[in-house]
Design a protein around this motif. Structure first.
Motif, PDB file in Angstrom:
ATOM      1  N   ILE A 170       0.843  -1.196   0.000  1.00 24.57           N
ATOM      2  CA  ILE A 170       0.000   0.000   0.000  1.00 24.57           C
ATOM      3  C   ILE A 170       0.875   1.242   0.000  1.00 24.57           C
ATOM      4  CG2 ILE A 170      -1.471   1.410   1.478  1.00 24.57           C
ATOM      5  CD1 ILE A 170      -3.113  -0.973   2.060  1.00 24.57           C
ATOM      6  N   GLN A 171       0.539   2.160  -0.884  1.00 21.31           N
ATOM      7  CA  GLN A 171       1.179   3.473  -0.888  1.00 21.31           C
ATOM      8  C   GLN A 171       0.200   4.462  -0.301  1.00 21.31           C
ATOM      9  OE1 GLN A 171       2.382   5.082  -4.706  1.00 21.31           O
ATOM     10  NE2 GLN A 171       4.005   6.262  -3.746  1.00 21.31           N
ATOM     11  N   ASP A 172       0.598   5.136   0.784  1.00 19.28           N
ATOM     12  CA  ASP A 172      -0.333   6.040   1.442  1.00 19.28           C
ATOM     13  C   ASP A 172      -0.326   7.416   0.796  1.00 19.28           C
ATOM     14  OD1 ASP A 172       1.820   7.524   2.460  1.00 19.28           O
ATOM     15  OD2 ASP A 172       1.796   6.505   4.396  1.00 19.28           O
ATOM     16  N   SER A 173      -1.145   8.296   1.328  1.00 16.79           N
ATOM     17  CA  SER A 173      -1.326   9.610   0.716  1.00 16.79           C
ATOM     18  C   SER A 173      -0.089  10.490   0.832  1.00 16.79           C
ATOM     19  CB  SER A 173      -2.518  10.322   1.361  1.00 16.79           C
ATOM     20  OG  SER A 173      -2.322  10.435   2.768  1.00 16.79           O
ATOM     21  N   LEU A 174       0.872  10.116   1.688  1.00 15.05           N
ATOM     22  CA  LEU A 174       2.117  10.877   1.840  1.00 15.05           C
ATOM     23  C   LEU A 174       3.256  10.277   1.026  1.00 15.05           C
ATOM     24  CD1 LEU A 174       2.013  11.531   5.694  1.00 15.05           C
ATOM     25  CD2 LEU A 174       1.298  13.055   3.842  1.00 15.05           C
ATOM     26  N   GLY A 175       2.970   9.203   0.281  1.00 14.97           N
ATOM     27  CA  GLY A 175       3.988   8.577  -0.552  1.00 14.97           C
ATOM     28  C   GLY A 175       4.734   7.441   0.123  1.00 14.97           C
ATOM     29  N   LEU A 177       5.418   3.746   1.394  1.00 15.98           N
ATOM     30  CA  LEU A 177       5.037   2.432   0.885  1.00 15.98           C
ATOM     31  C   LEU A 177       5.228   1.377   1.966  1.00 15.98           C
ATOM     32  CD1 LEU A 177       4.260   0.671  -1.647  1.00 15.98           C
ATOM     33  CD2 LEU A 177       6.718   0.314  -1.944  1.00 15.98           C
ATOM     34  N   THR A 178       4.215   0.567   2.189  1.00 19.04           N
ATOM     35  CA  THR A 178       4.299  -0.567   3.101  1.00 19.04           C
ATOM     36  C   THR A 178       4.105  -1.849   2.292  1.00 19.04           C
ATOM     37  OG1 THR A 178       3.426   0.717   4.953  1.00 19.04           O
ATOM     38  CG2 THR A 178       3.338  -1.670   5.150  1.00 19.04           C
ATOM     39  N   ARG A 179       5.126  -2.717   2.328  1.00 20.15           N
ATOM     40  CA  ARG A 179       5.113  -3.944   1.521  1.00 20.15           C
ATOM     41  C   ARG A 179       5.128  -5.153   2.453  1.00 20.15           C
ATOM     42  NH1 ARG A 179       9.820  -6.830  -1.072  1.00 20.15           N
ATOM     43  NH2 ARG A 179       8.954  -8.127  -2.741  1.00 20.15           N
ATOM     44  N   CYS A 180       4.218  -6.083   2.207  1.00 24.94           N
ATOM     45  CA  CYS A 180       4.109  -7.279   3.021  1.00 24.94           C
ATOM     46  C   CYS A 180       4.307  -8.501   2.139  1.00 24.94           C
ATOM     47  CB  CYS A 180       2.721  -7.338   3.648  1.00 24.94           C
ATOM     48  SG  CYS A 180       2.758  -7.558   5.413  1.00 24.94           S
ATOM     49  N   VAL A 181       5.339  -9.290   2.438  1.00 25.16           N
ATOM     50  CA  VAL A 181       5.617 -10.531   1.710  1.00 25.16           C
ATOM     51  C   VAL A 181       5.150 -11.694   2.577  1.00 25.16           C
ATOM     52  CG1 VAL A 181       7.399 -12.003   0.723  1.00 25.16           C
ATOM     53  CG2 VAL A 181       7.570  -9.509   0.501  1.00 25.16           C
ATOM     54  N   LEU A 182       4.349 -12.579   1.985  1.00 30.85           N
ATOM     55  CA  LEU A 182       3.741 -13.691   2.711  1.00 30.85           C
ATOM     56  C   LEU A 182       4.415 -15.002   2.336  1.00 30.85           C
ATOM     57  CD1 LEU A 182      -0.004 -12.724   2.151  1.00 30.85           C
ATOM     58  CD2 LEU A 182       1.570 -11.902   3.916  1.00 30.85           C
ATOM     59  N   THR A 183       4.674 -15.839   3.322  1.00 31.80           N
ATOM     60  CA  THR A 183       5.267 -17.151   3.086  1.00 31.80           C
ATOM     61  C   THR A 183       4.502 -18.202   3.884  1.00 31.80           C
ATOM     62  OG1 THR A 183       6.875 -16.793   4.863  1.00 31.80           O
ATOM     63  CG2 THR A 183       7.573 -16.238   2.629  1.00 31.80           C
TER      64      THR A 183
END
Length: 209
Positions: A170-175, A177-183
């Motif tokens: 997800i990229q929020d309104s302030l730029g 980025l939160t990335r979640c990798v699932l295993t």
């Protein structure tokens, strides 16, 4: 509390969101993937980047999710925290601070990135436009953009490999980025209902919003 706010505004959970558009092939493909996913469990590594792409922090743990609105998200590293929802109440437990933040699962929370992935598909049909990256042949990559532009985030991306959700971002309104990798992901396994209800340990401080 910082972790709770970050979760609500940048997304920690995974399950199912879909865009309904009968004449949109990408939306139809995404809907097919997500309609088949009722529960999900596995491990995660979550990394947050600033708007320039510099890594800010990383956390890891395990999760369980049951649609709609039920999730169990346990962070193990670097600090233990537990986030739980039973679709009526959300709890954030911080063992180090010996506090539990409790709040109602209200309509405004349903619109946050954190809860989109575990919310009822029917409530999300008209909220997004969806595109698919046709150039990437190694995975199915979908980008969802909210139709309401004054929300908390700009884009939500879902990545599937072999019909399994393996990543979301997800990229929020302030730029940011939160990335979640699932295993170790398992789909549609029976999950214990008690995991989605939190009983605060004796002696902890309960904070209610």
């Amino acid at each position: 509390m910082k972790m709770f706010s970050r979760f609500l505004t940048s997304c920690l959970l995974v399950a199912s969101v879909v865009v309904h558009a009968a004449d949109d092939q990408a939306a139809a493909q995404l809907r097919k993937q997500l309609d088949a996913m009722n529960t999900l469990q596995g491990d995660f590594v979550q990394t947050t980047y600033d708007k320039k792409g510099a890594e800010q922090e990383t956390s890891s743990g395990n999760f369980m999710l049951m649609r709609p609105g039920k999730f169990y998200w346990k962070t193990l590293e670097p600090m233990q925290q537990l986030l739980v929802s039973n679709n009526k109440t959300i709890w954030l437990y911080d063992p180090d601070l010996e506090t539990v933040n409790e709040r109602a699962f209200t309509d405004d929370l349903r619109e946050t990135p954190a809860l989109l992935l575990s919310s009822d598909i029917e409530q999300l049909r008209k909220s997004f436009t969806v595109t698919r990256d046709e150039k990437d042949t190694s995975a199915e990559k979908y980008t969802l953009t909210p139709k309401v532009t004054d929300g908390m985030f700009q884009h939500l991306t879902l990545v599937f490999k072999a019909n399994q959700l393996t990543e979301f971002a997800i990229q929020d309104s302030l730029g940011q980025l939160t990335r979640c990798v699932l295993t170790n992901v398992q789909r549609n396994k029976t999950l214990p209902e008690e995991k989605f209800f939190f009983q605060p340990p004796e002696g902890v401080e309960i904070l209610k919003d």
